[in-house]
Write an enzyme that holds these catalytic residues in place. Structure first.
Site, PDB file in Angstrom:
ATOM      1  N   HIS A 137     -58.065 -28.315  48.420  1.00 29.02           N
ATOM      2  CA  HIS A 137     -56.777 -28.254  47.604  1.00 29.02           C
ATOM      3  C   HIS A 137     -57.041 -27.632  46.252  1.00 29.02           C
ATOM      4  CE1 HIS A 137     -52.671 -25.332  48.156  1.00 29.02           C
ATOM      5  NE2 HIS A 137     -52.935 -25.988  46.675  1.00 29.02           N
TER       6      HIS A 137
ATOM      7  N   ARG B  39     -51.090 -16.733  57.319  1.00 32.75           N
ATOM      8  CA  ARG B  39     -49.683 -17.072  56.846  1.00 32.75           C
ATOM      9  C   ARG B  39     -48.760 -16.565  57.487  1.00 32.75           C
ATOM     10  NH1 ARG B  39     -49.477 -19.675  52.375  1.00 32.75           N
ATOM     11  NH2 ARG B  39     -46.240 -18.876  52.359  1.00 32.75           N
TER      12      ARG B  39
ATOM     13  N   THR C 233     -50.217 -23.711  49.245  1.00 31.63           N
ATOM     14  CA  THR C 233     -49.546 -24.326  50.382  1.00 31.63           C
ATOM     15  C   THR C 233     -49.518 -25.166  49.401  1.00 31.63           C
ATOM     16  OG1 THR C 233     -51.524 -23.770  51.706  1.00 31.63           O
ATOM     17  CG2 THR C 233     -49.883 -26.053  52.074  1.00 31.63           C
TER      18      THR C 233
ATOM     19  N   GLU D 262     -56.092 -22.846  59.553  1.00 34.45           N
ATOM     20  CA  GLU D 262     -54.528 -23.148  58.903  1.00 34.45           C
ATOM     21  C   GLU D 262     -53.644 -22.491  59.300  1.00 34.45           C
ATOM     22  OE1 GLU D 262     -55.452 -23.432  54.678  1.00 34.45           O
ATOM     23  OE2 GLU D 262     -56.951 -24.511  54.299  1.00 34.45           O
TER      24      GLU D 262
ATOM     25  N   HIS E 208     -58.934 -15.485  50.415  1.00 31.68           N
ATOM     26  CA  HIS E 208     -58.948 -14.636  48.905  1.00 31.68           C
ATOM     27  C   HIS E 208     -59.994 -13.534  48.734  1.00 31.68           C
ATOM     28  CE1 HIS E 208     -55.847 -17.101  47.260  1.00 31.68           C
ATOM     29  NE2 HIS E 208     -57.016 -18.725  47.665  1.00 31.68           N
TER      30      HIS E 208
ATOM     31  N   HIS F 128     -56.674 -18.929  56.695  1.00 25.06           N
ATOM     32  CA  HIS F 128     -54.660 -19.632  56.905  1.00 25.06           C
ATOM     33  C   HIS F 128     -54.496 -18.502  56.937  1.00 25.06           C
ATOM     34  CE1 HIS F 128     -51.142 -22.116  54.619  1.00 25.06           C
ATOM     35  NE2 HIS F 128     -50.847 -21.608  55.836  1.00 25.06           N
TER      36      HIS F 128
ATOM     37  N   GLU G  47     -55.976 -34.135  56.640  1.00 21.15           N
ATOM     38  CA  GLU G  47     -56.843 -33.020  55.511  1.00 21.15           C
ATOM     39  C   GLU G  47     -56.059 -34.006  54.154  1.00 21.15           C
ATOM     40  OE1 GLU G  47     -57.740 -29.623  55.483  1.00 21.15           O
ATOM     41  OE2 GLU G  47     -57.937 -29.520  53.570  1.00 21.15           O
TER      42      GLU G  47
HETATM   43  N1  PXP Z   1     -56.867 -27.224  52.426  1.00 17.73           N
HETATM   44  C1  PXP Z   1     -55.892 -26.047  52.670  1.00 17.73           C
HETATM   45  C2  PXP Z   1     -54.954 -27.486  54.609  1.00 17.73           C
HETATM   46  C3  PXP Z   1     -54.918 -25.522  52.486  1.00 17.73           C
HETATM   47  O1  PXP Z   1     -53.614 -24.713  52.761  1.00 17.73           O
HETATM   48  C4  PXP Z   1     -55.974 -24.528  51.681  1.00 17.73           C
HETATM   49  C5  PXP Z   1     -55.767 -23.691  50.884  1.00 17.73           C
HETATM   50  O2  PXP Z   1     -55.434 -22.027  51.605  1.00 17.73           O
HETATM   51  C6  PXP Z   1     -57.216 -25.161  51.214  1.00 17.73           C
HETATM   52  C7  PXP Z   1     -58.118 -26.767  52.168  1.00 17.73           C
HETATM   53  C8  PXP Z   1     -57.589 -24.241  49.780  1.00 17.73           C
HETATM   54  O3  PXP Z   1     -57.461 -24.823  48.576  1.00 17.73           O
HETATM   55  P1  PXP Z   1     -58.314 -23.945  47.362  1.00 17.73           P
HETATM   56  O4  PXP Z   1     -57.943 -22.583  47.669  1.00 17.73           O
HETATM   57  O5  PXP Z   1     -57.863 -24.214  46.039  1.00 17.73           O
HETATM   58  O6  PXP Z   1     -59.282 -24.532  47.419  1.00 17.73           O
END
Ligand code: PXP
Length: 260
Positions: free
Chosen positions: A213, A44, A100, A69, A9, A42, A150
């Site tokens: 997540h 993307r 995701t 990721e 982010h 991640h 995970e």
């Molecule tokens: N784990 C995975 C595999 C994810 O895809 C994400 C989101 O990118 C997260 C953890 C982190 O999620 P959050 O941003 O909601 O804490």
């Protein structure tokens, strides 16, 4: 329990202006200083936040392990094999999603997933599968010989956010939204028991368990009680708090909550 800090982010904010600032690379030393044990990014397919050059620089410069990721698209796996992060977490990707949604389908994707895992293992990269918490998925992960799984905690987080609706809800189109309070409380309880049971099962099968997540400073407390979960990957809530407290303090606050 280890904390992986997802720094996507920071790049989201930069991409909103399409300029060079803020640079997620600057977060590496702060995450380390604050007690984070892993950097998660991640990459993307639509490059909406982390860019290839970020991934390269972060993997090259980080003294903490990097958990990259990405989807199973051959383009992404080529990049992962080239960059060789410590771990790759395979996630499902859908163009329209905000984040995701749901875990990877590892039951129907047989040939593709085996090939992908073999390619990553050949490059000595640990593999993790981001999956919904079901016994079928855990058993399949064992057959696929991955080091990590995970668990997607989205269902738990959604129900939690809806039950205590003054809390931030990071998700959209949530089926739990319409449910009465009692049902939400039941979902939360059920998800916690399920995560606890399945983490134990996975551990007995020799698979290491991470979860993530939608975890935040409120709902993480009960998850942190599950001692067979070895690691949490958290992004949105930490970066959101960091706007007010600074990143270092936001990570310190989260670390305190998950400390054993
Ligand atoms: N784990 C995975 C595999 C994810 O895809 C994400 C989101 O990118 C997260 C953890 C982190 O999620 P959050 O941003 O909601 O804490």
């Amino acid at each position: 329990m280890k904390l992986g800090v997802n720094i996507d982010h920071i790049a989201t904010l930069r991409e909103a202006r399409m300029i060079a600032d803020p640079n997620p690379l600057d977060a590496l030393s702060i995450v380390k200083r604050a007690g984070g044990e892993q950097i998660t990014i991640h990459l993307r397919e639509d490059r909406r936040h982390i860019q290839d050059i970020d991934a390269l620089n972060i993997i090259y410069h980080s003294s903490l392990p990097i958990n990259l990721e990405c989807s199973m698209a051959p383009e992404m796996i080529n990049i992962a094999c080239e960059l060789r992060p410590h771990r790759v977490t395979l996630v499902p990707e859908n163009r329209e999603e905000v984040t995701t949604e749901g875990g990877l389908n590892i039951i129907d994707n047989d040939d593709m997933i085996r090939l992908t895992i073999d390619r990553l293992h050949f490059k000595e990269i640990e593999v993790s599968l981001f999956i919904d918490p079901t016994l079928e998925n855990v058993e399949r992960a064992k057959e696929l010989e991955v080091e990590w799984i995970e668990f997607h905690t989205g269902k738990y987080a959604n129900a939690y956010a809806m039950l205590y609706s003054h809390l931030p809800n990071t998700h959209h189109n949530i089926p739990e939204l319409e449910l009465p309070r009692k049902e939400l409380a039941d979902i939360i309880e059920h998800e916690l028991v399920n995560l606890r049971t399945l983490s134990c099962d996975a551990k007995e099968l020799g698979i290491k368990v991470a979860a993530g997540h939608g975890l935040n400073y409120q709902n993480v407390i009960d998850i942190a009680d599950i001692d067979t979960i070895e690691e949490l990957n958290i992004g949105q809530s930490i970066i959101a708090r960091s706007i007010y407290t600074g990143l270092e303090q936001a990570i310190i606050d989260m670390r305190k909550l998950i400390q054993k």
